[in-house]
Design a protein around this motif. Structure first.
Motif, PDB file in Angstrom:
ATOM      1  N   PHE A 101      -0.376  41.722  58.675  1.00 62.82           N
ATOM      2  CA  PHE A 101      -0.700  41.079  57.405  1.00 62.82           C
ATOM      3  C   PHE A 101       0.339  40.000  57.125  1.00 62.82           C
ATOM      4  O   PHE A 101       1.543  40.195  57.355  1.00 62.82           O
ATOM      5  N   THR A 102      -0.105  38.870  56.595  1.00 58.97           N
ATOM      6  CA  THR A 102       0.816  37.759  56.335  1.00 58.97           C
ATOM      7  C   THR A 102       1.808  38.067  55.224  1.00 58.97           C
ATOM      8  O   THR A 102       2.871  37.447  55.151  1.00 58.97           O
ATOM      9  N   GLU A 118     -11.788  40.143  49.192  1.00 56.40           N
ATOM     10  CA  GLU A 118     -11.660  38.815  49.781  1.00 56.40           C
ATOM     11  C   GLU A 118     -10.207  38.368  49.785  1.00 56.40           C
ATOM     12  O   GLU A 118      -9.363  38.937  49.094  1.00 56.40           O
ATOM     13  N   GLY A 119      -9.910  37.348  50.566  1.00 56.79           N
ATOM     14  CA  GLY A 119      -8.587  36.736  50.561  1.00 56.79           C
ATOM     15  C   GLY A 119      -7.510  37.518  51.269  1.00 56.79           C
ATOM     16  O   GLY A 119      -6.323  37.286  51.021  1.00 56.79           O
ATOM     17  N   VAL A 120      -7.896  38.450  52.175  1.00 52.08           N
ATOM     18  CA  VAL A 120      -6.900  39.204  52.927  1.00 52.08           C
ATOM     19  C   VAL A 120      -6.548  38.406  54.183  1.00 52.08           C
ATOM     20  O   VAL A 120      -7.371  38.249  55.087  1.00 52.08           O
ATOM     21  N   SER A 121      -5.323  37.905  54.231  1.00 50.02           N
ATOM     22  CA  SER A 121      -4.896  37.063  55.351  1.00 50.02           C
ATOM     23  C   SER A 121      -4.125  37.878  56.377  1.00 50.02           C
ATOM     24  O   SER A 121      -3.291  38.729  56.028  1.00 50.02           O
ATOM     25  N   THR A 135      -1.564  32.270  65.105  1.00 48.63           N
ATOM     26  CA  THR A 135      -2.602  31.777  64.199  1.00 48.63           C
ATOM     27  C   THR A 135      -2.694  32.676  62.981  1.00 48.63           C
ATOM     28  O   THR A 135      -2.197  33.809  62.996  1.00 48.63           O
ATOM     29  N   GLU A 136      -3.305  32.171  61.929  1.00 50.12           N
ATOM     30  CA  GLU A 136      -3.576  32.939  60.706  1.00 50.12           C
ATOM     31  C   GLU A 136      -5.012  32.694  60.283  1.00 50.12           C
ATOM     32  O   GLU A 136      -5.541  31.593  60.477  1.00 50.12           O
ATOM     33  N   PHE A 137      -5.639  33.723  59.680  1.00 52.40           N
ATOM     34  CA  PHE A 137      -6.998  33.578  59.151  1.00 52.40           C
ATOM     35  C   PHE A 137      -7.272  34.717  58.173  1.00 52.40           C
ATOM     36  O   PHE A 137      -6.516  35.695  58.112  1.00 52.40           O
ATOM     37  N   GLU A 138      -8.340  34.584  57.416  1.00 49.11           N
ATOM     38  CA  GLU A 138      -8.750  35.630  56.478  1.00 49.11           C
ATOM     39  C   GLU A 138      -9.741  36.576  57.146  1.00 49.11           C
ATOM     40  O   GLU A 138     -10.624  36.139  57.886  1.00 49.11           O
ATOM     41  N   LEU A 139      -9.591  37.860  56.846  1.00 54.07           N
ATOM     42  CA  LEU A 139     -10.550  38.839  57.344  1.00 54.07           C
ATOM     43  C   LEU A 139     -11.897  38.656  56.645  1.00 54.07           C
ATOM     44  O   LEU A 139     -11.945  38.242  55.487  1.00 54.07           O
ATOM     45  N   PRO A 140     -12.992  38.950  57.327  1.00 59.15           N
ATOM     46  CA  PRO A 140     -14.303  38.792  56.686  1.00 59.15           C
ATOM     47  C   PRO A 140     -14.503  39.795  55.564  1.00 59.15           C
ATOM     48  O   PRO A 140     -14.003  40.926  55.614  1.00 59.15           O
ATOM     49  N   SER A 141     -15.224  39.379  54.552  1.00 59.05           N
ATOM     50  CA  SER A 141     -15.611  40.282  53.468  1.00 59.05           C
ATOM     51  C   SER A 141     -17.003  40.843  53.794  1.00 59.05           C
ATOM     52  O   SER A 141     -17.382  40.923  54.959  1.00 59.05           O
ATOM     53  N   GLY A 142     -17.770  41.209  52.752  1.00 55.85           N
ATOM     54  CA  GLY A 142     -19.072  41.813  52.998  1.00 55.85           C
ATOM     55  C   GLY A 142     -20.103  41.409  51.975  1.00 55.85           C
ATOM     56  O   GLY A 142     -19.910  40.480  51.181  1.00 55.85           O
TER      57      GLY A 142
END
Length: 337
Positions: A101-102, A118-121, A135-142
């Motif tokens: 986790f960032t 949402e917004g979990v990087s 790299t960094e990115f956000e996990l998908p929501s649902g």
């Protein structure tokens, strides 16, 4: 938003890529991490999908006589609004090889395919397949993040009466093929009315039947290209199959009837992540082709109660099924006898 609504209605019970299209980004963490995360993320929606397509096999325990038939348009709404335990799961970075986790957390609740977190990087700063990845990115929501709290399914179903209280059934959803989605459904079933064997059958106020139904749904959803992962033909291919074994009882009145059943549902969902995925590194890119497959098995007991209105050739029915994922089923029917 409109595209996602159309996809939801088209995909019926397997609604994978609609909330966000960055599920493929997780492959930057390597195959093991990607498979672990995707398994937890996708499991609840496949479970709900199996329960959804397993419903609608009957609207009466009174089997049709020889030559009697009914054509039905059936819809199911499988809800998960109050299923908080199915909307998230705990991601513990100790269980992952390269994912962090960032914000420095080691454990956090993250969304499943049904959720709304949402917004979990997350970050990857590690050697993956011997290559340095940063790299960094956000996990998908649902789906809940798009204000959807149900999974729909629908199909056309036909029932025909044979001799000795036996009725055969078939269901299908014509092949749908769009730029992003391909989907189709078929199934078959049989119902046997035990009360038809009794001497005073026509005088009995109720009918008792057993019903067995098999449903198969297959579909494909194409991913969108993201900034993290490039490649070709990135898609999810899914196959759902379910069996429903039911004991059914219903009244035998001329116009309005009531029915209920006790059902055992068992099913399986096979999900293949297909295509070519290319992760850029400071050296040579990492390329995965058809990276992994996930299989989920589901089984459970459900009970339902419903009513059917019969007005000549035209009939309406609706029932509510209580299960791990409860479903409201409604049908518009046209029949003879």
């Amino acid at each position: 938003m409109m595209k996602k609504i159309i996809l939801l209605l088209t995909l019926c019970s397997f609604s994978f890529g609609m909330a966000q299209s960055n599920l493929n980004d997780i492959l930057a963490a390597g195959l093991n991490d990607a498979e672990r995360f995707t398994t937890d993320w996708i499991a609840p929606v496949t479970e709900a999908g199996i329960y959804s397509i397993s419903n609608g096999w009957y609207n009466s325990a009174d089997a049709k006589p020889l030559g009697g038939f009914e054509i039905s348009i059936i819809g199911n709404l499988t809800g998960f609004k109050n299923k908080d335990d199915k909307k998230s799961f705990t991601l513990n970075t100790a269980d992952y090889e390269n994912l962090t986790f960032t914000d420095g957390s080691t454990s956090k609740q993250v969304a499943t395919a049904l959720g709304d977190i949402e917004g979990v990087s997350v970050a990857i700063n590690a050697l993956v397949e011997g290559q340095p990845v940063s790299t960094e990115f956000e996990l998908p929501s649902g789906l809940s993040s798009e204000d959807f709290n149900f999974i729909p399914s629908g199909y056309i179903q036909a029932s025909v009466g044979l001799i000795k209280g036996t009725e055969v059934k078939a269901r299908f959803l014509p092949k749908i093929n769009t730029d992003d989605v391909k989907i189709g459904l078929y199934g078959f079933g049989v119902q046997h009315d035990f009360t038809k064997h009794l001497p005073a059958d026509k005088l009995l106020p109720v009918a008792i039947s057993a019903v067995i139904g098999y449903t198969n749904l297959s579909g494909e959803y194409d991913f969108s290209t993201t900034d993290v992962i490039s490649g070709e033909n990135q898609r999810i291919d899914a196959k759902f199959s379910s069996w429903n074994f039911s004991a059914v009882v219903s009244t035998r009145l001329p116009v309005i009837n009531f029915y209920g059943g006790l059902n055992y549902i068992t099913g399986k969902a096979d999900t293949d992540i297909l295509g070519t995925y290319e992760i850029e590194t400071v050296a040579q890119p990492i390329v995965y082709t058809d990276p992994f497959s996930i299989s989920n098995k589901v089984s459970g007991v459900s009970g339902n109660i419903g009513t059917k209105l019969k007005l000549g050739f035209f009939r309406l029915n609706a029932d509510y099924n209580i299960a791990e994922f409860s479903t409201f089923t409604f049908g518009i029917n046209f029949g003879f006898r």
